[in-house]
Write a protein that holds these residues in place. Structure first.
Motif, PDB file in Angstrom:
ATOM      1  N   GLN A   1       0.975  -1.299  -0.079  1.00 41.62           N
ATOM      2  CA  GLN A   1       0.091  -0.087   0.018  1.00 41.62           C
ATOM      3  C   GLN A   1       0.899   1.407  -0.036  1.00 41.62           C
ATOM      4  O   GLN A   1       1.702   1.475   0.528  1.00 41.62           O
ATOM      5  N   PRO A   2       0.576   2.171  -0.863  1.00 41.92           N
ATOM      6  CA  PRO A   2       1.492   3.596  -0.734  1.00 41.92           C
ATOM      7  C   PRO A   2       1.438   4.202   0.132  1.00 41.92           C
ATOM      8  O   PRO A   2       0.077   4.233   0.890  1.00 41.92           O
ATOM      9  N   LEU A   3       2.527   5.004   0.806  1.00 43.80           N
ATOM     10  CA  LEU A   3       2.315   5.748   2.134  1.00 43.80           C
ATOM     11  C   LEU A   3       3.086   6.965   1.577  1.00 43.80           C
ATOM     12  O   LEU A   3       4.248   6.773   1.255  1.00 43.80           O
ATOM     13  N   SER A   4       2.470   8.181   1.644  1.00 45.65           N
ATOM     14  CA  SER A   4       3.255   9.699   1.264  1.00 45.65           C
ATOM     15  C   SER A   4       4.106   9.718   2.496  1.00 45.65           C
ATOM     16  O   SER A   4       4.082   9.333   3.580  1.00 45.65           O
ATOM     17  N   LEU A   5       5.061  10.380   1.997  1.00 46.28           N
ATOM     18  CA  LEU A   5       6.170  10.671   2.919  1.00 46.28           C
ATOM     19  C   LEU A   5       5.622  11.724   4.152  1.00 46.28           C
ATOM     20  O   LEU A   5       6.514  11.624   5.037  1.00 46.28           O
ATOM     21  N   GLU A   6       4.688  12.526   3.761  1.00 42.10           N
ATOM     22  CA  GLU A   6       4.242  13.421   4.779  1.00 42.10           C
ATOM     23  C   GLU A   6       3.609  12.329   6.023  1.00 42.10           C
ATOM     24  O   GLU A   6       3.938  12.921   7.151  1.00 42.10           O
ATOM     25  N   GLU A   7       2.999  11.357   5.430  1.00 49.04           N
ATOM     26  CA  GLU A   7       2.412  10.543   6.541  1.00 49.04           C
ATOM     27  C   GLU A   7       3.583   9.860   7.529  1.00 49.04           C
ATOM     28  O   GLU A   7       3.278   9.532   8.371  1.00 49.04           O
ATOM     29  N   VAL A   8       4.773   9.579   6.450  1.00 54.37           N
ATOM     30  CA  VAL A   8       6.026   8.891   7.197  1.00 54.37           C
ATOM     31  C   VAL A   8       6.439   9.712   8.291  1.00 54.37           C
ATOM     32  O   VAL A   8       6.601   9.308   9.459  1.00 54.37           O
ATOM     33  N   ALA A   9       6.533  11.099   8.067  1.00 50.76           N
ATOM     34  CA  ALA A   9       7.121  12.110   8.958  1.00 50.76           C
ATOM     35  C   ALA A   9       6.087  12.495  10.156  1.00 50.76           C
ATOM     36  O   ALA A   9       6.581  12.415  11.374  1.00 50.76           O
ATOM     37  N   GLU A  10       4.791  12.265   9.998  1.00 51.59           N
ATOM     38  CA  GLU A  10       4.051  12.520  11.080  1.00 51.59           C
ATOM     39  C   GLU A  10       3.784  11.373  11.844  1.00 51.59           C
ATOM     40  O   GLU A  10       3.669  11.222  13.206  1.00 51.59           O
ATOM     41  N   SER A  11       4.245  10.040  11.454  1.00 53.64           N
ATOM     42  CA  SER A  11       4.098   9.028  12.363  1.00 53.64           C
ATOM     43  C   SER A  11       5.244   8.647  12.871  1.00 53.64           C
ATOM     44  O   SER A  11       5.412   7.764  13.554  1.00 53.64           O
ATOM     45  N   GLY A  12       6.504   9.409  12.813  1.00 56.12           N
ATOM     46  CA  GLY A  12       7.692   9.214  13.352  1.00 56.12           C
ATOM     47  C   GLY A  12       8.615   8.238  12.993  1.00 56.12           C
ATOM     48  O   GLY A  12       9.650   7.806  13.355  1.00 56.12           O
ATOM     49  N   SER A  13       8.255   7.795  11.777  1.00 59.48           N
ATOM     50  CA  SER A  13       8.956   6.746  11.050  1.00 59.48           C
ATOM     51  C   SER A  13      10.259   7.342  10.254  1.00 59.48           C
ATOM     52  O   SER A  13      10.920   6.545   9.444  1.00 59.48           O
ATOM     53  N   ALA A  14      10.438   8.477  10.171  1.00 59.04           N
ATOM     54  CA  ALA A  14      11.287   9.175   9.252  1.00 59.04           C
ATOM     55  C   ALA A  14      12.635   8.830   9.471  1.00 59.04           C
ATOM     56  O   ALA A  14      13.556   8.349   8.540  1.00 59.04           O
ATOM     57  N   PRO A  15      13.239   8.484  10.773  1.00 56.93           N
ATOM     58  CA  PRO A  15      14.490   8.057  11.064  1.00 56.93           C
ATOM     59  C   PRO A  15      14.748   6.591  10.331  1.00 56.93           C
ATOM     60  O   PRO A  15      15.973   6.477   9.891  1.00 56.93           O
TER      61      PRO A  15
END
Length: 705
Positions: free
Chosen positions: A118-132
């Motif tokens: 399932q595609p996941l936008s990078l804005e959602e990645v940043a908000e979820s705390g998974s950016a590291p």
């Protein structure tokens, strides 16, 4: 103009009092010098090309690192978009696009392939705390492919906005890479629109960044201001200029109605609205280029660049003083003075979101596009901070004092040298040799020699370069000192500004004196300090010399008389420059070798119970002059060896004095760590320059005792 509507807080937008005006010659010299400086800070076409090539090379690797169905691209933001970057500035990049859920969620069941892909936008990645996690994967892939020089710096991954730092292998451009958040391009585009409304904004921003970097107050990781906060303070100074607003409040770019009063102050591009950031930017571009542009333009031309920079210093220093006064832990009241570029004025409102429970922030610079965010949060909260606000406040106040005290063309050279550092040298005169009379300030010949030597080290084409450049020394101390030591030597010989250049210098001074550094150290205009009366020669020294006395009447008269510029005049200078140049150089070398923890020569009044002799600190019950005279006679030191012997003896005696009075113990050796003097000096040297707060407090207690 819309920017002039300040509401009920209009009286709080300007500090009381005004600085004296410069005469015509001084104003013209300052304007020419600052114009040359900001021009030299502008990026060249080669700088822009190198950054574009770095982006293209990194982008070409992303398709391999994140293959389909992922779609990841790199977009620049920050100073590269606004054009306010220099040759050595970092390139800010953000990852945009989308990845799959499986890239950041590792606990997905194997049979749930639909969720995994399932595609996941990078804005959602940043908000979820998974950016590291995503940035760590990118860093490892770039290192494996040899796309970076050395290793990728992962020290910024635990930060509020995770970031990795790398150097692109081909171009050598330093890059900071983060994961895109919502509307990350809004800041850069808005600053470009403001620069179109006020051409003075870009050069003023370049000067502010260069000045902040020189004085070590532009690093969020060390608890000082980040670049975005400095840009907002620069915009705010133009919005609140006493001669009339030179920029509109930012709400005027995105709408034609003032924000309503109340808790949230109305919707903003990234807060309280459903309008996409791209649509908000499109409306701002339309207003800045259409019929509404006339409402946003200032009523008249901007003042010269020196006046704008001085207003930035004095207006911000006034705000900083208010923050500092209420940041003391035992003061019950906390500052709620918030800098708002969205409203174009100050207003009183504390932040609801705090990182540590109910502790208030010590500094409040509002994020214009999200009123719930504080861009100055790096300075910390009350009771939990790095205690950097007093130093930042002093830098603003002392810089304004130095610039306002300029009373001649020579003063402008000395003031700008301290304000902007070695980068200002090529912009202050036709050649480095032409600066020697100004920086020597008409003092004795040895002062000119010290200035010439420092300029030769700082400028490849400096005075004396034809006779041969300074030979490179092989020892580690000289290699690590570099241009910083040469610049400090130049400031010391020219008696310019202050010896406090970094946060570590500030902490070292405060540990010794427990006070803010004085404003009277520098020799600029009316701020020149009167020459202190020379102390009477001790009876022991007079007896050792056979009763001979030295007349100081002529010295005192020469010190009190301001010499004509720019020709050199005879006569001694202040305490820092009365030392012979050869002795001063020997003292610097010996102090660095033995780990003497203070600036040589000591630039300020000694703390209670201490005295200054030959630029070194000694306790009042010690007579270093008599000890030195006795040692010289016992050892029968020749004239050619006198400086080296005197420097070694005095520094060793000063270190011994600190050991006896337990100052070295306070610096880190401690009573439990007693041992050989060399071991204790090594412990003192390590602790004194680390700048930890517990070291500062321990040293202060030792001096007070």
């Amino acid at each position: 103009m819309a920017g002039g509507q300040y509401g009920r807080d209009a009286e709080r937008t300007a500090p009381p009092g005004s600085a004296p005006e410069w005469n015509e010659d001084v104003a013209s010299a300052l304007e020419a010098q600052l114009h040359r400086l900001q021009t030299s800070l502008q990026p060249t076409p080669e700088d822009a090309t190198a950054r574009q090539q770095a982006i293209a090379r990194l982008q070409a690797l992303l398709a391999d690192i994140f293959p389909p169905p992922r779609s990841v691209t790199l977009v620049p933001y920050g100073s590269f978009l606004t054009g306010c970057y220099s040759h050595g500035s970092d390139l800010d990049l953000a990852l945009t696009g989308s990845v799959t859920s499986g890239d950041v969620y590792y606990n997905v069941p194997e049979f749930d392939l639909a969720f995994y892909e399932q595609p996941l936008s990078l804005e959602e990645v940043a908000e979820s705390g998974s950016a590291p996690l995503l940035l760590e994967e990118l860093a490892a892939a770039l290192e494996k492919r040899g796309a970076v020089k050395g290793r990728v710096d992962r020290g910024g991954l635990p930060a509020r906005v995770p970031v990795i730092r790398l150097v692109e292998a081909t171009t050598g451009v330093a890059c900071d890479v983060c994961v895109c958040t919502r509307g990350c391009d809004v800041k850069g585009e808005t600053m470009r629109l403001l620069q179109g409304l006020q051409p003075a904004l870009a050069p003023l921003t370049r000067l502010v960044k260069a000045w902040a970097k020189q004085h070590d107050i532009n690093c969020a990781l060390r608890g000082t201001l980040n670049s975005w906060s400095l840009e907002l303070l620069t915009v705010f100074s133009l919005q609140t200029h006493p001669g009339g607003p030179l920029l509109p409040p930012m709400w005027g770019l995105f709408g034609d109605k003032p924000p309503p009063p109340g808790h949230g102050m109305g919707p903003r591009p990234l807060q309280g609205t459903t309008t996409p950031p791209a649509d908000a930017l499109a409306r701002a571009r339309e207003r800045c280029s259409g019929s509404a542009r006339a409402e946003l333009l200032p009523a008249g031309p901007a003042p010269p660049l020196p006046a704008l920079f001085r207003w930035f210093l004095v207006s911000t220093a006034w705000i900083m003083e208010d923050w500092r006064a209420k940041a003391v832990p035992f003061v019950w009241d906390s500052s709620s003075t918030r800098v708002s570029t969205w409203l174009g004025r100050l207003h009183d409102r504390a932040y609801d979101k705090k990182p540590y429970g109910t502790l208030p922030y010590v500094a409040l610079i509002e994020e214009p596009f999200d009123s719930g965010d504080n861009t100055a949060r790096s300075l910390g909260t009350k009771g939990r901070n790095e205690d950097t606000l007093p130093y930042i406040t002093w830098v603003f106040s002392h810089s304004h004092h130095t610039l306002s005290a300029v009373a001649s063309v020579g003063d402008s050279v000395r003031a700008l040298l301290w304000l902007f550092g070695p980068a200002a040298l090529p912009c202050l005169g036709t050649s480095p040799a032409s600066l020697v009379p100004y920086l020597s300030y008409g003092q004795a010949e040895h002062v000119s020699a010290a200035v010439t030597k420092a300029l030769r080290q700082l400028c490849p084409d400096g005075p004396g370069a034809a006779e041969g450049a300074v030979k490179e020394q092989s020892d580690d101390r000289a290699a690590s000192a570099g241009k910083v030591s040469a610049f400090r030597a130049l400031l010391d010989a020219a008696r310019v500004g202050s010896p406090i250049l970094t946060l570590s210098d500030w902490r070292s001074h405060h540990a010794c004196c427990r006070t803010r550094p004085p404003y009277v150290w520098h020799r600029i205009g009316q701020a020149e300090a009167p020459e202190p009366e020379p102390a009477a020669e001790p009876a022991e020294v007079s007896a050792a010399r056979g009763g001979a006395t030295v007349s100081v009447t002529g010295h005192q008269a020469a010190a009190r008389a301001k010499p004509a510029e720019p020709g050199p005049q005879p006569g001694p200078s202040g305490n820092a420059t009365r030392l012979r140049a050869t002795l001063l150089t020997a003292l610097w070398d010996e102090a660095a070798r033995q780990g003497y923890p203070y600036i040589v020569p000591y630039p300020c009044e000694p703390p209670p119970g201490w005295r200054v002799f030959r630029g070194l600190l000694f306790s009042e019950d010690m007579v270093p002059a008599a000890e030195l005279e006795s040692a010289l006679q016992e050892e029968q030191v020749g004239a050619s060896e006198r400086d080296a012997f005197e420097a070694h003896f005095l520094v060793d005696l000063a270190m011994l004095c600190m050991e006896i009075t337990e100052v070295v113990d306070g610096l880190g050796a401690g009573r439990a760590g007693r041992g050989p003097p060399r071991l204790r000096r090594a412990a003192a040297r390590r602790a004194a320059w680390q700048g930890h707060l517990w070291v500062v407090e321990a040293q202060g207690r030792a001096l007070e005792a």
